[in-house]
Every structure is written in C-alpha cells, then in structure tokens.
Write a protein that holds these residues in place. Structure first.
Motif, mmCIF file in Angstrom:
data_model
loop_
_atom_site.group_PDB
_atom_site.id
_atom_site.type_symbol
_atom_site.label_atom_id
_atom_site.label_comp_id
_atom_site.label_asym_id
_atom_site.label_seq_id
_atom_site.Cartn_x
_atom_site.Cartn_y
_atom_site.Cartn_z
ATOM 1 N N SER A 26 -8.967 -63.059 4.566
ATOM 2 C CA SER A 26 -7.711 -63.595 5.964
ATOM 3 C C SER A 26 -6.616 -64.494 5.438
ATOM 4 O O SER A 26 -5.106 -63.719 5.495
ATOM 5 C CB SER A 26 -8.574 -63.951 6.722
ATOM 6 N N ALA A 27 -6.776 -65.464 4.159
ATOM 7 C CA ALA A 27 -6.036 -65.821 3.584
ATOM 8 C C ALA A 27 -5.298 -65.183 2.686
ATOM 9 O O ALA A 27 -3.388 -65.134 2.613
ATOM 10 C CB ALA A 27 -6.258 -67.572 2.579
ATOM 11 N N ILE A 28 -5.823 -64.338 2.083
ATOM 12 C CA ILE A 28 -4.619 -63.355 0.931
ATOM 13 C C ILE A 28 -4.510 -62.992 1.717
ATOM 14 O O ILE A 28 -2.611 -62.421 0.801
ATOM 15 C CB ILE A 28 -5.964 -62.911 -0.595
ATOM 16 N N ALA A 29 -4.709 -62.070 2.302
ATOM 17 C CA ALA A 29 -3.774 -60.817 3.235
ATOM 18 C C ALA A 29 -2.600 -61.635 4.279
ATOM 19 O O ALA A 29 -1.592 -61.345 3.937
ATOM 20 C CB ALA A 29 -4.939 -60.212 4.634
ATOM 21 N N ILE A 30 -3.063 -63.117 4.471
ATOM 22 C CA ILE A 30 -1.734 -63.664 5.296
ATOM 23 C C ILE A 30 -0.424 -63.634 4.059
ATOM 24 O O ILE A 30 0.543 -63.483 4.147
ATOM 25 C CB ILE A 30 -2.122 -64.798 5.597
ATOM 26 N N LEU A 31 -0.841 -64.478 3.514
ATOM 27 C CA LEU A 31 -0.448 -64.502 2.483
ATOM 28 C C LEU A 31 0.468 -63.664 1.736
ATOM 29 O O LEU A 31 1.969 -63.487 1.233
ATOM 30 C CB LEU A 31 -0.679 -65.909 0.852
ATOM 31 N N VAL A 32 0.068 -62.639 1.234
ATOM 32 C CA VAL A 32 0.461 -61.326 0.918
ATOM 33 C C VAL A 32 1.762 -61.005 1.735
ATOM 34 O O VAL A 32 2.964 -60.390 0.975
ATOM 35 C CB VAL A 32 -0.105 -60.193 0.110
ATOM 36 N N ILE A 33 1.530 -60.732 2.429
ATOM 37 C CA ILE A 33 2.042 -60.615 4.012
ATOM 38 C C ILE A 33 3.532 -60.945 4.136
ATOM 39 O O ILE A 33 4.604 -60.991 3.761
ATOM 40 C CB ILE A 33 2.030 -60.535 5.127
ATOM 41 N N PHE A 34 3.164 -62.756 3.744
ATOM 42 C CA PHE A 34 4.321 -63.659 3.542
ATOM 43 C C PHE A 34 5.423 -63.679 2.953
ATOM 44 O O PHE A 34 6.449 -63.553 3.080
ATOM 45 C CB PHE A 34 3.834 -64.665 4.280
ATOM 46 N N TYR A 35 4.775 -63.396 1.481
ATOM 47 C CA TYR A 35 5.466 -63.287 0.601
ATOM 48 C C TYR A 35 6.154 -62.185 -0.071
ATOM 49 O O TYR A 35 7.657 -62.217 -0.637
ATOM 50 C CB TYR A 35 4.633 -64.073 -1.096
ATOM 51 N N LEU A 36 5.683 -61.334 0.690
ATOM 52 C CA LEU A 36 6.859 -60.154 0.123
ATOM 53 C C LEU A 36 7.681 -59.659 1.433
ATOM 54 O O LEU A 36 8.473 -59.509 1.377
ATOM 55 C CB LEU A 36 5.239 -58.269 0.591
ATOM 56 N N LEU A 37 8.390 -60.115 2.821
ATOM 57 C CA LEU A 37 8.843 -60.815 3.089
ATOM 58 C C LEU A 37 9.632 -61.575 3.438
ATOM 59 O O LEU A 37 10.303 -61.067 3.498
ATOM 60 C CB LEU A 37 7.549 -60.878 5.002
ATOM 61 N N LEU A 38 9.031 -62.822 2.652
ATOM 62 C CA LEU A 38 9.742 -63.673 2.053
ATOM 63 C C LEU A 38 10.790 -63.338 0.250
ATOM 64 O O LEU A 38 11.739 -63.420 1.092
ATOM 65 C CB LEU A 38 9.366 -64.897 2.150
ATOM 66 N N LEU A 39 10.210 -62.612 0.077
ATOM 67 C CA LEU A 39 10.795 -61.872 -1.317
ATOM 68 C C LEU A 39 12.545 -61.433 -1.018
ATOM 69 O O LEU A 39 13.150 -61.412 -0.812
ATOM 70 C CB LEU A 39 9.917 -60.881 -2.328
ATOM 71 N N VAL A 40 11.624 -60.194 0.445
ATOM 72 C CA VAL A 40 12.913 -59.224 0.370
ATOM 73 C C VAL A 40 14.240 -60.255 1.414
ATOM 74 O O VAL A 40 15.047 -59.251 1.550
ATOM 75 C CB VAL A 40 11.690 -57.903 1.982
ATOM 76 N N ALA A 41 13.282 -60.730 2.822
ATOM 77 C CA ALA A 41 14.397 -61.710 2.945
ATOM 78 C C ALA A 41 15.599 -62.616 2.165
ATOM 79 O O ALA A 41 16.339 -62.735 2.050
ATOM 80 C CB ALA A 41 13.535 -62.536 4.133
ATOM 81 N N LEU A 42 14.443 -62.872 0.876
ATOM 82 C CA LEU A 42 15.442 -63.643 0.419
ATOM 83 C C LEU A 42 16.446 -63.093 -1.118
ATOM 84 O O LEU A 42 17.980 -63.584 -1.036
ATOM 85 C CB LEU A 42 14.361 -64.645 -0.441
ATOM 86 N N ALA A 43 15.964 -61.403 -1.196
ATOM 87 C CA ALA A 43 16.534 -61.059 -1.547
ATOM 88 C C ALA A 43 17.929 -60.424 -0.888
ATOM 89 O O ALA A 43 19.760 -60.647 -1.491
ATOM 90 C CB ALA A 43 16.029 -59.774 -2.495
ATOM 91 N N CYS A 44 18.005 -60.461 0.406
ATOM 92 C CA CYS A 44 18.909 -59.790 1.346
ATOM 93 C C CYS A 44 20.319 -61.262 1.181
ATOM 94 O O CYS A 44 21.340 -60.555 1.804
ATOM 95 C CB CYS A 44 18.565 -59.056 2.144
ATOM 96 N N PHE A 45 19.248 -62.111 1.572
ATOM 97 C CA PHE A 45 20.096 -63.196 2.179
ATOM 98 C C PHE A 45 20.816 -63.820 0.468
ATOM 99 O O PHE A 45 22.219 -64.404 1.108
ATOM 100 C CB PHE A 45 18.883 -64.869 2.343
ATOM 101 N N GLY A 46 20.529 -63.950 -0.616
ATOM 102 C CA GLY A 46 21.368 -64.292 -2.144
ATOM 103 C C GLY A 46 22.406 -62.573 -1.765
ATOM 104 O O GLY A 46 23.365 -63.300 -2.662
ATOM 105 N N ARG A 47 22.181 -61.686 -1.285
ATOM 106 C CA ARG A 47 23.206 -60.475 -1.877
ATOM 107 C C ARG A 47 24.614 -60.614 -0.894
ATOM 108 O O ARG A 47 25.356 -60.572 -1.186
ATOM 109 C CB ARG A 47 22.576 -59.290 -1.485
#
Length: 529
Positions: free
Chosen positions: A60-81
């Motif tokens: 459960s911890a791995i699944a939560i972290l994978v989803i969280f950091y994937l969403l965070l990566l895309v959100a930060l890419a949009c924020f940076g652009r």
C-alpha cells in the motif's frame, strides 16, 4: 525623492506577492511530500510502531508513493512551464514609438529639476520579470505590429471604426488585448493577474494554467483521501486520541488547495469552452462588440450602386495627422518645438498618399453616405472644425501609391461573442488538437498563432449573422433594399428551389389522381358492356 502615484502601493504589493507566493507554494509541496512519505508511508505503513500491533503494509505504501510522485512530477512540469512562459513570453503588446519619446522627455525634465518630486514610473513596477528579459520581450515583440490591424479582414473597433488606443503604451490595442496595471503593459487576451503563479495569465500561458490546476487538484485530492483515511484509522488503533500537528496541517493544506485548484480549473475550463476570459466574463452577457469588416470591391460597388444609407463605413489607411491628434488626445506632449511626435500610421503605411494640409475633425472618420467619404470629410450634422480649435498639422510627403481598404462598421447583439466557434472548437483552440496536448505542457496553445489574414482570432457564427443582417455576406448580398431587410440571392435561390420542388410534387399528385380516375372509369365501362 520620488513619490508614489495613487494605487502605486497596491501595484508594488501585488508584484512583491507574485515573487514570494510561488516559492511559498513550492515549500508547501515539499512539506506535504515529506509528511506523506516519511511520517505516513515509512514510519506508519512500512515500519509501524511496536505499540500499534499492526502488520506492515509495504504494498500500500509503494502504491501511494508511486501515484503521488507521478502526479507531483506532472504538476511540477506544468508549473515550471507556466512560470517559464510568464517570465519569458507573457504575451506583451509592443509599445508605440511615442512611449519612448515621452519617457525621454520625462527623463530630461527630471534632470532639469532634480529636487522636484516626480511620480514613480512604470519601470519600477513592471512585474517580477527581470530587466534583461523585458528587453528581450520588447525585441521579440517587434515582429508583431499592432498598427497593422487594418490589414486583416475583421478587427475589433469602437463605434467610430477605430480600434481602442492605449494612453499608457501609446499604441493600438489588438483584438481582446487588455492593459495590465501591474505590468504597465497591454497583454494579448489577458485572463487575470495570479500571484500564485507569479504574474499574468494570458493567451500564451492560459493552457498551462489549466493543466497545472488540473494536475494540482488531482494531487491534492489523492493526498486528502490518503491522509484522511489513515488519520482516522490511526486514531482508532492506538491508546488515547492520536494528535499529530504534521498530519493535521497536511490535511488542511490538501483540503484547501484542492478546493482552490479545482475551482480555478473548473472556471478556466468554462472560459475555454465559452471562448471568454475572466475580464471579458464580467460583461459577457451584455457586451456589444463593434467590428470593422472588410468590403471587397464587388460588394463596395454594389453598395454604391444601390445608394445604401444604413451602412457606416471607414477607409484605411487613415491620414497621418489623424494619428497625431490621437496621440495628443491621449496625453502625448506634442507642443514642444524639439519634440518629434511618432506618427505610427505614417510609419506603418510608408506608401500612403499625401493628404491635404488641413484641420482634423475627430468625428469625420465615418460616413453614412453610399460612397465612402474622403478621410477628412465632415459627417452629416457635424459642425466643421476651425483652425482656432485644432492646430494645423503638417505631414511629410509620401509616395502616392497605396492600397486602400474600406470597412463596414457592424454591431453585435448584446452578449453575442464574435469569437465563439462552438464549445468543442473553442476548447481545441486553447488546449490543442490532440489528447496528448490537452494533458501535457509540451506544445503552446494554437491561440498564439495569429497568421490568419481574416482575423487575429477565429470568428464564428455571430460574425456571419452580423454580415448577413448587414447584407454583405460572402459577396452574395442583394443590396437593392439594403440593411436588415436585405435579402440574399442565396436565400432567394433556396426558396425558389423549394417552390419548384413543392410545385413538382403537387403536379405529380394531380397526375396520379387523374390516372386513377381514368382507370376507374375504364373499368366501369367494361362492366356495363
């Protein structure tokens, strides 16, 4: 010492806030990531305390972290652009030449009176964009000539047929442009000033703003659900009531930013589907748009032959002395002998004919006569201007060959958006033409392409109805009667075709009835025999 103009303090406050808030937002993202990763997933799910007597939940911890950091990566890419676009390409309209003349005049005035308190200039409050980037933007913006608006077939204008003129930038405002007080510049299709993303959201960054708020809302929703579930479970497992400040703060941040980001994403998507902006939305249901629509020579000849009196027209290019008066009306100091006033109309149309040296009447640019009047001919019921009221302007001689363009000044119904091309078309113009473009910030919005010679932005059915009402649609107008009652040959042809079809159907019915009656009479005669 320089004094602040009224409202200057608020502008500076907005600019300072725009510099600080993005850093504060990144700090909240980092803090939330630490709480979810270390306190929840590692110390609670992977390595729980011995007093809790619960089993490990590594999966459960791995699944939560994978989803969280994937969403965070895309959100930060949009924020940076988004931040990069706002910094380097905010969609600024280049200033007019007169702006630099006025700036130099003020600088010389300050030198001549160094102890006199002067108002603070806009340069000190031009957003948080560094000075060298502002200079780069000015150089890149030189390819966009706002004064060439009349080269397109449709452009936004006022009642008199001229586009709005900015008294701060000393330049014409392109279609849907708005002057931003925080930047001291006109911005193309400005949506709003957002301190959370560091500046102006305009046509160049609106797509990235929608993408960032969308992914940020998903990230906050994921964090909110995970934190709320495990916080409730943690309180029920251990002895006593579990209270942890970090867990509670993360819950609050996730909830607040989910509401904020989700609301901003929803309203921005609504404007994208409506082809509107936050500024335009204030008067979206009541605003009346005035459009100058180009009249091809064939339609113009028909207007002249039909003696139309209901169609207001304006001819471009305008005489250079008219631009002189426009600059003077908007505060340009043109009276000093050493001052050379920039005449944009003359520069934009280097081949314009030399107009006669005469006085200028501001109300003489339009006419209601069938044939477009001379550029400086007084309109009906307008008293002629005198040399005492307006100074005589001398303009330099220029070549006599120029292509003139005549425009009809049309008025939209209240609330009619001429740039509405349908919800689906509006959305694609903002977000792109593929699903990949909708979700990821790689390619810029199609809105930034202004190469269409018809209009700066695509026009929709409202413009077609306006042209049809005026009797100038696609060169097929029947201009014998003109105006709203004018009927097009296309509509006549359709009605004639429908009449022929209905007449042929009626004729076939009559023929069939005659045949049936003849056959019945023949059968009766055979029985009698």
């Amino acid at each position: 010492m320089k004094t602040m103009r009224p409202g200057e303090t608020n502008k500076r406050g907005n600019v300072v806030t725009a510099r600080i808030v993005p850093v504060f937002l990144l700090g909240i993202i980092g803090y939330t990531s630490w709480v979810l990763t270390d306190l929840v997933c590692v110390k609670y799910l992977i390595h729980p305390e011995q007093s809790l007597l619960v089993r490990r939940e590594t999966g459960s911890a791995i699944a939560i972290l994978v989803i969280f950091y994937l969403l965070l990566l895309v959100a930060l890419a949009c924020f940076g652009r988004l931040i990069q676009t706002i910094l380097t390409n905010p969609g600024l309209v280049p200033r007019g030449e007169q702006y630099w003349i006025e700036k130099e005049r003020r600088r010389r005035k300050e030198k001549s009176a160094p102890h006199k308190e002067e108002a603070l200039e806009y340069d000190s409050t031009e957003g948080y964009t560094p000075r060298h980037l502002r200079r780069q933007q000015d150089k890149e913006a030189q390819g966009f000539r706002a004064q060439d608006f009349w080269h397109r077939d449709v452009f936004v204008c006022g009642w008199d047929g001229r586009p709005p003129f900015c008294s701060t930038c000393y330049n014409y405002k392109p279609d849907r442009a708005h002057h931003c007080s925080e930047l001291g510049r006109c911005v193309l299709k400005m949506d709003h000033f957002c301190p959370w993303v560091g500046g102006i959201v305009s046509e160049t960054s609106f797509k990235y703003f929608i993408q960032f708020t969308f992914w940020a809302a998903l990230l906050c929703l994921h964090t909110l659900v995970v934190m709320a579930y495990y916080f409730a479970r943690r309180r029920s497992e251990g002895p006593g009531n579990f209270v942890n400040v970090h867990w509670i703060l993360t819950l609050i941040f996730a909830g607040l930013f989910f509401i904020f980001a989700g609301g901003m994403c929803g309203s921005s998507l609504q404007f994208a589907f409506l082809n509107s902006t936050t500024i335009e939305n204030f008067t979206r249901k009541t605003k009346i748009w005035y459009l100058a629509v180009y009249l091809p020579p064939r339609i113009l000849d028909n207007c002249q032959k039909s003696n139309r009196t209901d169609l207001r027209m304006i001819t471009y290019p305008r005489p250079p002395e008219e631009q002189f008066e426009i600059l003077k009306q908007h505060g340009a100091n043109t009276g000093e002998p050493e001052q050379k006033v920039a005449v944009q109309a003359g520069n934009a149309n280097a081949s314009a004919p030399t107009p006669p040296q005469r006085t200028y009447d501001p109300q003489s640019t339009t006419t209601s006569s069938p044939v477009p009047a001379a550029p400086l001919q007084e309109a009906p019921n307008t008293p002629p201007s005198t040399s005492e009221s307006q100074p005589t302007i001398s303009v330099p001689a220029m070549p006599s060959k120029v292509e003139t363009r005549v425009f009809a000044i049309l008025e939209s119904p209240p609330g009619g958006n001429p740039f509405d091309i349908g919800a689906w078309g509006n959305f694609r113009e903002v977000m792109g033409y593929t699903v990949f473009d909708w979700f990821f910030p790689l390619r810029s919005s199609p809105l930034t392409d202004h190469s269409d010679p018809e209009s700066m932005y695509k026009v929709g059915s409202v413009v077609k109805r306006m042209k049809r009402k005026a009797g100038i649609e696609d060169g097929e107008a029947d201009l014998e009667h003109g105006g709203e009652g004018a009927d097009t040959t296309g509509e006549k042809r359709k009605r004639k075709t429908r009449g022929l079809e209905s007449g042929s159907r009626q004729e076939r019915r009559k023929t069939t009835k005659r045949r049936h009656s003849h056959s019945a009479s023949d059968g009766g005669s055979q029985v009698n025999h």
